[in-house]
Motif scaffolding. Structure first.
Motif, PDB file in Angstrom:
ATOM      1  N   ILE A 158      -7.472   2.280   3.834  1.00  0.00           N
ATOM      2  CA  ILE A 158      -6.082   1.924   4.133  1.00  0.00           C
ATOM      3  C   ILE A 158      -5.653   0.855   3.138  1.00  0.00           C
ATOM      4  O   ILE A 158      -6.218  -0.240   3.122  1.00  0.00           O
ATOM      5  CB  ILE A 158      -5.925   1.435   5.578  1.00  0.00           C
ATOM      6  N   THR A 159      -4.667   1.188   2.301  1.00  0.00           N
ATOM      7  CA  THR A 159      -4.326   0.339   1.170  1.00  0.00           C
ATOM      8  C   THR A 159      -2.836   0.042   1.114  1.00  0.00           C
ATOM      9  O   THR A 159      -2.032   0.938   0.868  1.00  0.00           O
ATOM     10  CB  THR A 159      -4.746   1.025  -0.149  1.00  0.00           C
ATOM     11  N   PRO A 160      -2.436  -1.220   1.303  1.00  0.00           N
ATOM     12  CA  PRO A 160      -1.045  -1.579   1.057  1.00  0.00           C
ATOM     13  C   PRO A 160      -0.826  -1.808  -0.441  1.00  0.00           C
ATOM     14  O   PRO A 160      -1.641  -2.468  -1.095  1.00  0.00           O
ATOM     15  CB  PRO A 160      -0.867  -2.874   1.844  1.00  0.00           C
ATOM     16  N   ILE A 161       0.242  -1.241  -0.978  1.00  0.00           N
ATOM     17  CA  ILE A 161       0.551  -1.385  -2.400  1.00  0.00           C
ATOM     18  C   ILE A 161       1.967  -1.928  -2.519  1.00  0.00           C
ATOM     19  O   ILE A 161       2.909  -1.373  -1.941  1.00  0.00           O
ATOM     20  CB  ILE A 161       0.429  -0.044  -3.142  1.00  0.00           C
ATOM     21  N   VAL A 162       2.121  -3.009  -3.250  1.00  0.00           N
ATOM     22  CA  VAL A 162       3.421  -3.659  -3.433  1.00  0.00           C
ATOM     23  C   VAL A 162       3.720  -3.758  -4.923  1.00  0.00           C
ATOM     24  O   VAL A 162       2.937  -4.342  -5.678  1.00  0.00           O
ATOM     25  CB  VAL A 162       3.426  -5.064  -2.789  1.00  0.00           C
ATOM     26  N   ASP A 163       4.820  -3.165  -5.351  1.00  0.00           N
ATOM     27  CA  ASP A 163       5.213  -3.153  -6.770  1.00  0.00           C
ATOM     28  C   ASP A 163       4.068  -2.637  -7.651  1.00  0.00           C
ATOM     29  O   ASP A 163       3.724  -3.244  -8.663  1.00  0.00           O
ATOM     30  CB  ASP A 163       5.652  -4.552  -7.222  1.00  0.00           C
ATOM     31  N   PHE A 164       3.479  -1.525  -7.231  1.00  0.00           N
ATOM     32  CA  PHE A 164       2.396  -0.841  -7.929  1.00  0.00           C
ATOM     33  C   PHE A 164       1.087  -1.632  -7.941  1.00  0.00           C
ATOM     34  O   PHE A 164       0.131  -1.227  -8.609  1.00  0.00           O
ATOM     35  CB  PHE A 164       2.785  -0.495  -9.382  1.00  0.00           C
ATOM     36  N   ASN A 165       1.015  -2.746  -7.231  1.00  0.00           N
ATOM     37  CA  ASN A 165      -0.191  -3.563  -7.197  1.00  0.00           C
ATOM     38  C   ASN A 165      -0.861  -3.466  -5.833  1.00  0.00           C
ATOM     39  O   ASN A 165      -0.209  -3.678  -4.792  1.00  0.00           O
ATOM     40  CB  ASN A 165       0.131  -5.033  -7.499  1.00  0.00           C
ATOM     41  N   ILE A 166      -2.161  -3.137  -5.828  1.00  0.00           N
ATOM     42  CA  ILE A 166      -2.920  -3.069  -4.585  1.00  0.00           C
ATOM     43  C   ILE A 166      -3.126  -4.479  -4.037  1.00  0.00           C
ATOM     44  O   ILE A 166      -3.550  -5.383  -4.756  1.00  0.00           O
ATOM     45  CB  ILE A 166      -4.275  -2.384  -4.819  1.00  0.00           C
TER      46      ILE A 166
END
Length: 453
Positions: A158-166
């Motif tokens: 389960i991976t949150p990604i914000v502005d293409f950054n993990i």
């Protein structure tokens, strides 16, 4: 500008069970050219040095990756090189196809550098890049922010990604996967063999029912009847009076058969499928069960992961862009049931404003079971409970992928990334791969300067 042509790019996605391959990127991207087991065979025959083959007996099989982790590096390197050379038809020491390889968070930095070193020194590739599978899934959805739920055979990432950054501080890997469904079905259907359980899970008759009157929450209700005939009651007096009993009974049986054919799978108390050995396997309402515990646990873990994001606004963005990929997503109703479970556990379900919510909120139906405030408390509190939970919308302009299940969305994203990284075009990304010259000057550690891992 990237110097490679579309037709020479090699994309490989390696999972614990299967490996997907594409050589050459057509203008309209398509599902993988080849899908092969992630498996090699011991061919050492007593030699001191380990030797491998792509063919052999099951007793000699070696699975290089277990639960997402690299378990046998030598076997994995042999598999990558063999698939690269056989797919590109390159048996020379100087192939010209750059490689894009996906990885997951279980691969260690030293292992990634070892793979890169091998590809340059032993396979002599011209360029290499490695991207996380979760990031590849994001590319397939054309998003910048999302929570990617990648369900494997034995684990889920389960991976949150914000502005293409993990966001690594929030990322979670749990040992829950497709095998848990098999185990549940095996306990429900002890007479079926393991291969039949797996084939049932992939058959059209296996589904997750989201209607609370159905077996996802209980047993399926019987279809409603509206007449004596529908209920199987024969008006004998009327038939005798009509004088053509044989014809009337034949028509009635035909009509009855027609109605049975028209029943939906969810309306049938029993249904069947044909397994790979040609046997007809009949299954009752067990075919609607086996996913409940998995969905419940994953839902809570997703909430826990998103709750770890420091920026509350970003939490809301992730809640509105849930991406679910992996094998179980091919099961009819599975993704919808996941969404329903998330909404039931974490969504505000009444007309209210954030100002009305107490900062110590811990109420069932508003984000957490009452017995576990410490675990889910990070998703609670003033202004922190989601008002909207949605599944991300898949991009629809890839004609070759229409009708194809989105379990393979990370592979589509890998193709998109490879096109942008290696080939010239308007959307090209410069400096997103390690070239042979980069490797000679900086070594395999140059991969960490690309900003992709």
């Amino acid at each position: 500008m990237p110097p490679f042509r579309d037709e020479v790019v090699f994309v490989i996605q390696i999972g614990s069970q299967t490996t997907k391959i594409q050589y050459g990127l057509p203008e309209s991207l398509t599902p993988p050219q080849r899908t092969v087991p992630t498996r090699v065979y011991n061919a050492s025959d007593g030699d001191a040095k380990a030797l491998y083959s792509l063919e052999g007996k099951e007793s000699e099989a070696i699975y290089p990756i277990r639960k997402g982790r690299i378990d046998n590096m030598d076997a994995l390197l042999y598999l990558i090189e063999s698939l690269y050379r056989t797919t590109t038809n390159s048996h020379t020491d100087s192939p010209f196809a750059p490689i894009l390889l996906t990885c997951n968070s279980e691969w260690q930095p030293k292992q990634i550098e070892e793979i890169i070193t091998y590809l340059f020194k032993q396979v002599h590739v011209p360029a290499v890049t490695i991207i996380p599978e979760s990031l590849a899934a994001l590319y397939a959805y054309a998003l910048q922010i999302a929570c990617v739920v990648n369900i494997g055979d034995e684990k889920t990432e389960i991976t949150p990604i914000v502005d293409f950054n993990i966001v690594e501080s929030a990322q979670s890997v749990v040992e829950i996967g497709g095998n848990d469904i098999n185990k549940a079905l095996e306990s429900l259907l002890p007479t079926l063999q393991s291969y039949q359980i797996e084939e049932l899970k992939r058959s059209p008759i296996y589904e997750v029912l989201g209607d609370k009157s159905m077996s996802f929450f209980g047993e399926p209700s019987e279809p409603a009847t509206s007449s004596m005939e529908d209920e199987g009651i024969v008006d004998v007096a009327a038939i005798v009076a009509n004088g053509n009993a044989r014809e009337i009974l034949a028509q009635r049986e035909q009509k009855k058969s027609s109605k049975q054919v028209d029943l939906k799978n969810s309306e049938m108390p029993r249904n069947s499928f044909v397994d790979s050995k040609g046997q007809t396997v009949e299954v009752g309402t067990e075919r609607f069960k086996g996913t409940e515990d998995m969905i419940e646990k994953l839902s809570h873990e997703i909430g826990n992961v998103i709750g770890k994001l420091d920026d509350i606004a970003r939490r809301g963005d992730c809640w509105e862009n849930i991406i679910i990929v992996g094998g179980p997503t091919i099961i009819k109703g599975f993704v919808d049931a996941m969404l329903l479970s998330l909404q039931e556990h974490f969504l505000i379900t009444r007309g209210t404003t954030y100002s009305e919510l107490p900062s110590g909120l811990n109420t069932p139906g508003y984000g957490t079971p009452p017995a576990t405030p410490a675990i889910y408390g990070q998703t609670l509190g003033h202004g922190q409970v989601p008002t909207t939970i949605k599944l991300a919308k898949m991009a629809e302009y890839f004609i070759g992928w229409k009708g194809h299940t989105w379990e393979d969305a990370p592979f589509l994203g890998s193709q998109i990334a490879a096109k942008q990284i290696f080939t010239p075009g308007i959307a090209s990304i410069d400096g997103a791969y390690v070239s042979r010259e980069d490797f000679a000057e900086h070594g395999a550690g140059e991969i960490w300067n690309l900003g992709l891992l």
